[in-house]
Write an enzyme that holds these catalytic residues in place. Structure first.
Site, mmCIF file in Angstrom:
data_model
loop_
_atom_site.group_PDB
_atom_site.id
_atom_site.type_symbol
_atom_site.label_atom_id
_atom_site.label_comp_id
_atom_site.label_asym_id
_atom_site.label_seq_id
_atom_site.Cartn_x
_atom_site.Cartn_y
_atom_site.Cartn_z
ATOM 1 C CG HIS A 126 1.747 0.593 9.544
ATOM 2 N ND1 HIS A 126 2.750 0.119 10.379
ATOM 3 C CD2 HIS A 126 1.941 1.781 9.657
ATOM 4 C CE1 HIS A 126 3.458 1.079 10.801
ATOM 5 N NE2 HIS A 126 3.017 2.191 10.165
ATOM 6 C CD GLU B 276 -5.740 -9.831 9.824
ATOM 7 O OE1 GLU B 276 -6.652 -9.601 10.678
ATOM 8 O OE2 GLU B 276 -6.158 -10.017 8.693
ATOM 9 C CE1 TYR C 54 -0.648 -6.930 14.767
ATOM 10 C CE2 TYR C 54 -2.619 -7.287 13.446
ATOM 11 C CZ TYR C 54 -1.142 -6.876 13.602
ATOM 12 O OH TYR C 54 -0.408 -6.593 12.436
ATOM 13 N NE ARG D 70 -0.635 -19.974 17.420
ATOM 14 C CZ ARG D 70 0.029 -21.053 17.003
ATOM 15 N NH1 ARG D 70 -0.238 -22.408 16.967
ATOM 16 N NH2 ARG D 70 1.156 -20.588 16.294
ATOM 17 N NE ARG E 184 -8.817 -7.526 9.008
ATOM 18 C CZ ARG E 184 -9.526 -7.787 7.903
ATOM 19 N NH1 ARG E 184 -10.376 -7.325 7.599
ATOM 20 N NH2 ARG E 184 -8.765 -8.419 7.052
ATOM 21 C CG HIS F 208 0.588 -10.702 11.313
ATOM 22 N ND1 HIS F 208 0.193 -10.657 9.944
ATOM 23 C CD2 HIS F 208 -0.085 -9.759 11.739
ATOM 24 C CE1 HIS F 208 -0.213 -9.378 9.915
ATOM 25 N NE2 HIS F 208 -0.547 -8.989 11.028
ATOM 26 N NE ARG G 277 -4.469 -13.151 -4.876
ATOM 27 C CZ ARG G 277 -4.529 -12.832 -6.097
ATOM 28 N NH1 ARG G 277 -4.917 -11.264 -6.114
ATOM 29 N NH2 ARG G 277 -4.289 -13.563 -7.081
ATOM 30 C CB ALA H 233 -5.693 -3.192 1.776
ATOM 31 C CD GLN I 69 8.271 -7.486 -6.710
ATOM 32 O OE1 GLN I 69 7.970 -8.074 -7.556
ATOM 33 N NE2 GLN I 69 9.761 -6.840 -6.944
ATOM 34 N NE ARG J 186 28.267 -19.201 -9.128
ATOM 35 C CZ ARG J 186 28.633 -18.193 -9.394
ATOM 36 N NH1 ARG J 186 29.704 -18.398 -10.288
ATOM 37 N NH2 ARG J 186 28.282 -16.980 -9.473
ATOM 38 C CE LYS K 88 16.899 -20.225 6.851
ATOM 39 N NZ LYS K 88 15.808 -19.402 7.363
ATOM 40 C CG ASP L 199 12.532 -5.629 -8.727
ATOM 41 O OD1 ASP L 199 12.262 -4.439 -9.098
ATOM 42 O OD2 ASP L 199 12.699 -6.038 -7.449
#
Ligand code: NAP
Ligand code: SF4
Length: 677
Positions: free
Chosen positions: A31, A169, A171, A180, A219, A257, A293, A315, A344, A568, A572, A662
């Site tokens: 997406h 995934e 869905y 589950r 899939r 997910h 990967r 992808a 990112q 400091r 979280k 970055d």
């Protein structure tokens, strides 16, 4: 097999009963959110057409809901009405004109839906969603199956070559197949046979309502990685049934997910998951697709040679380089811009409701606006600084026909990327360094390493434009004892210039602090293979474990050093880490016993270590190495000197703004600046 000497298996066509794919590379569904932008349909068409021109055998769109209950979010992509066909035709025509094939992915979100209409087999909330779904009534299940078929019919009318049914995934379809999420006691739940009824009905109904040439890819969730997920044996049984029901191709997904094992982030070794595709391939006669990967043609060729799969689903690597396939076919694989699995600018952007692009390829999603055209008036351009921003600017300026001279004070190009590549999994940055180096060479950029440019050199060079990309220097902090020999900077540790003791305190828990903790909590000699990764994270490769999770769980790897990471601010730690990668880093550090302290006041440094105050109590963190990871400051002295001397410059990257710096911003700035010169 083709005659291509480099990648004969990857480039071999695949014959199907009524069709042929020109090679084994599929651009996997992702997406992008491009459709939501102004002129979004055309942007999407340009985006996919660029990948089709780049030689990919098949493109899968991001997921489209078959009905409003299946929406991932309000007003998300949907195909349930003939009135929507016109927009889809813009996409399919563009892809076909570019010589490609394209499938629509049909994705019903089920309990991952982000609207109040969200439904599921049972009313069980997903741990990653605030919404409890409504359990589907039997009649609603029949209607949902019909909606899948209608969506596929509309896709066929819109010119798609086929559909991919999203059955993995986590869905809706996956929610039916797993105990589950399916606690129904009617014909759609209970036994494995009943739980498989829904996907089979969907496949049969699509097959019955679309032309025979219209391809149907399913899939399948080949490894669930959630508690009470399917076992390997159940997945193989489902794969055989899906083949019988009429699917042409089986693509394989990894994890849900809500899975708490990283499946695609940089720390996952290349090709880790193809074992799960292989066991399905061995059980069925239709082609099987492996995913996750697979970022280089060498990796793809290897998994095909090892007979793990018949096709590869890439992808992000096609976001990074639309010409991945053509470059491989033309013997230019060393010119491929490889996806470094950072997430990112793609997944992290999607999660922040922004349109996807790519850290290594800022043009992704901006195919029309960011075209690299030859400059009308070629100039002499100096680029000072060979980090990410400088290399991006120099390579694009060179590609536009400018004469570019790049100065880098260090002996090696790379800047901060040279440090990032030391972090476990971030060795992928080597690919980016290789890519830039090859682009700079291809465009005859004159590279001067080991030379700190001076005002005089710039004046003598008679440059028309000067780009300052001198980067950042680590921030120095003030603290009693800061000059103690135990205190080091993060570049000294990551570069190996200084060795590290066995008791470490890290001041600053930003991205770099976490990276340094990650780097120091493993050994160079540690096994970084896919098998070691699977064992570490508790993945069972047998056929009997529910969800493919080993009953022992993830291993407890002990860090070779006692590490304390401090910040400091309270609250979280790791808030600035990537949404889709930060949790995995934190989990890995926890497993290795890294201690993280927040709400800390630093008092002083002594021979014993770092003295702090926390919750009103004074404490000593025993340390023989104290590493400062307190952010960076811009290196601007040359810029200031040039300005004083009356030279106009362009300031980019960390030199322009150190905060929140970055590689994503640095590369994008360098790239975009070079397009304007
Ligand atoms: P950063 O994210 O700004 O973190 C620096 C940390 O140092 C802050 O969290 C701050 O925390 C602390 N600090 C700042 N001034 C200090 C002072 N005077 N004394 C003591 N502590 C101080 O910077 P970074 O870690 O160097 O990262 C730089 C950039 O690279 C960031 O944009 C980051 O997101 C990015 N990056 C990201 C990743 C990733 O996502 N995996 C990895 C590497 C880098 P307190 O004020 O709370 O102490
Ligand atoms: Fe790959 Fe990072 Fe680009 Fe995403 S942003 S496609 S993960 S390189």
């Amino acid at each position: 097999m083709t005659n291509n000497p480099h990648f004969p298996l990857m480039l071999a066509p695949l014959k199907l009963q009524h069709n042929e794919l020109k090679n084994r590379v599929i651009m996997g569904a992702m997406h992008t959110r491009l459709e939501a932008l102004p002129n979004g349909t055309q942007k999407l068409a340009d985006f996919y057409a660029a990948r089709a021109s780049g030689g990919v055998g098949l493109i899968i769109t991001g997921g489209y809901a078959p009905n409003t209950a299946g929406h991932l979010e309000m007003n998300g992509p949907i195909l349930n009405d003939r009135a929507q066909i016109g927009d889809h035709q813009i996409v399919t025509r563009a892809v076909h004109a570019a010589g490609g094939k394209i499938f629509l992915q049909i994705l019903h979100a089920g309990r991952y839906g982000g609207t109040l209409k969200t439904v599921a087999p049972s009313a069980i909330r997903a741990p990653i969603s605030p919404l409890t779904p409504k359990a589907l009534e039997a009649a609603e299940i029949d209607q949902t199956i019909a909606d899948f078929a209608t969506c596929a019919q509309l896709a066929s009318e819109a010119g798609y070559d086929g559909v991919e049914i999203m059955g993995s995934e986590g869905y809706l379809i996956n929610q039916f197949t797993a105990a589950r999420t399916n606690q129904r006691d009617d014909e759609w739940g209970g036994s494995v046979e009943n739980r498989h009824r829904f996907p089979l009905a969907v496949v049969r109904s699509i097959r019955a309502n679309t032309p025979k040439e219209f391809m149907l890819m399913y899939r399948i969730s080949s490894l669930e990685l959630v508690e009470d997920g399917a076992t390997g044996s159940q997945i193989i049984a489902l794969a055989k049934q899906i083949e019988q029901a009429g699917a042409d191709i089986l693509s394989t997904g990894i994890g849900w997910h809500e899975t708490r094992i990283p499946t695609i982030a940089y720390m996952v070794p290349r090709g880790t998951w193809t074992f799960a595709a292989k066991r399905i391939k061995q059980a069925v006669n239709i082609p099987v697709v492996a995913s996750n990967r697979l970022n280089t043609p060498q990796t793809v060729e290897k998994i095909l040679r090892d007979e793990h799969c018949d096709l590869a689903y890439l992808a992000r690597p096609l976001l990074a380089d639309p010409d991945f396939v053509n470059k491989a076919a033309n013997g230019q694989h060393d010119q491929i811009n490889v996806c470094i699995a950072c997430n990112q600018a793609c997944l992290d952007y999607i999660f922040k409701a922004k349109a996807a692009t790519c850290l290594v390829n800022p043009r992704a999603g901006h195919e029309n606006e960011l075209q690299i055209t030859l400059a009308k008036h070629p100039k002499r351009i100096a680029v000072i600084g060979g980090g990410a921003a400088g290399m991006a600017a120099a390579s694009i300026a060179g590609a536009r026909g400018h004469t570019v001279t790049l100065f880098e004070a260090n002996e090696q190009l790379g800047g901060q990327l040279l440090l990032a590549r030391k972090v476990p999994g971030k060795e992928e940055f080597d690919e980016l360094l290789r890519y830039f180096k090859n682009r700079l060479d291809a465009h005859n950029v004159e590279i001067n390493t080991g030379i700190a440019a001076s005002v005089q050199m710039i004046a003598d060079g008679n440059f028309d434009e000067t780009i300052i990309a001198t980067g950042v220097a680590p921030r120095q902090i003030e603290l009693p004892g800061i000059d103690h020999p135990h205190v080091v900077s993060y570049p000294q540790i990551l570069s190996g210039a200084k060795t590290c003791g066995d008791h470490v305190a890290i001041i600053g828990a930003g991205g770099i602090g976490f990276d340094v903790a990650d780097f120091l909590s493993v050994l160079d000699s540690d096994d970084r293979s896919a098998k070691a990764f699977l064992d570490d994270w508790g993945v069972d490769q047998g056929l009997d474990a529910k969800g493919g999770l080993s009953p022992q769980g993830p291993s407890l790897e002990k860090s070779p050093r006692q590490i304390t990471l401090l910040q400091r601010t309270s609250g979280k730690p790791g808030r600035t880490l990537g949404v889709t990668t930060g949790w995995a880093v934190k989990k890995a550090l926890k497993r290795r016993g890294v201690n993280i302290l927040t709400g800390v006041s630093y008092e002083r440094i002594s021979d014993e270590g770092l003295h702090i105050e926390i919750d009103g109590e004074k404490t000593l963190i025993t340390a023989n190495t104290i590493i400062i990871c307190a952010g960076q400051e811009s290196r601007t002295s040359l810029h200031e000197e040039l300005t004083m001397a009356g030279v106009t410059t362009h300031l980019i990257g960390g030199a322009q703004q150190a905060g929140e710096l970055d590689a994503l911003r640095a590369i994008s700035q360098g790239y975009k600046l070079a397009l304007t010169l």
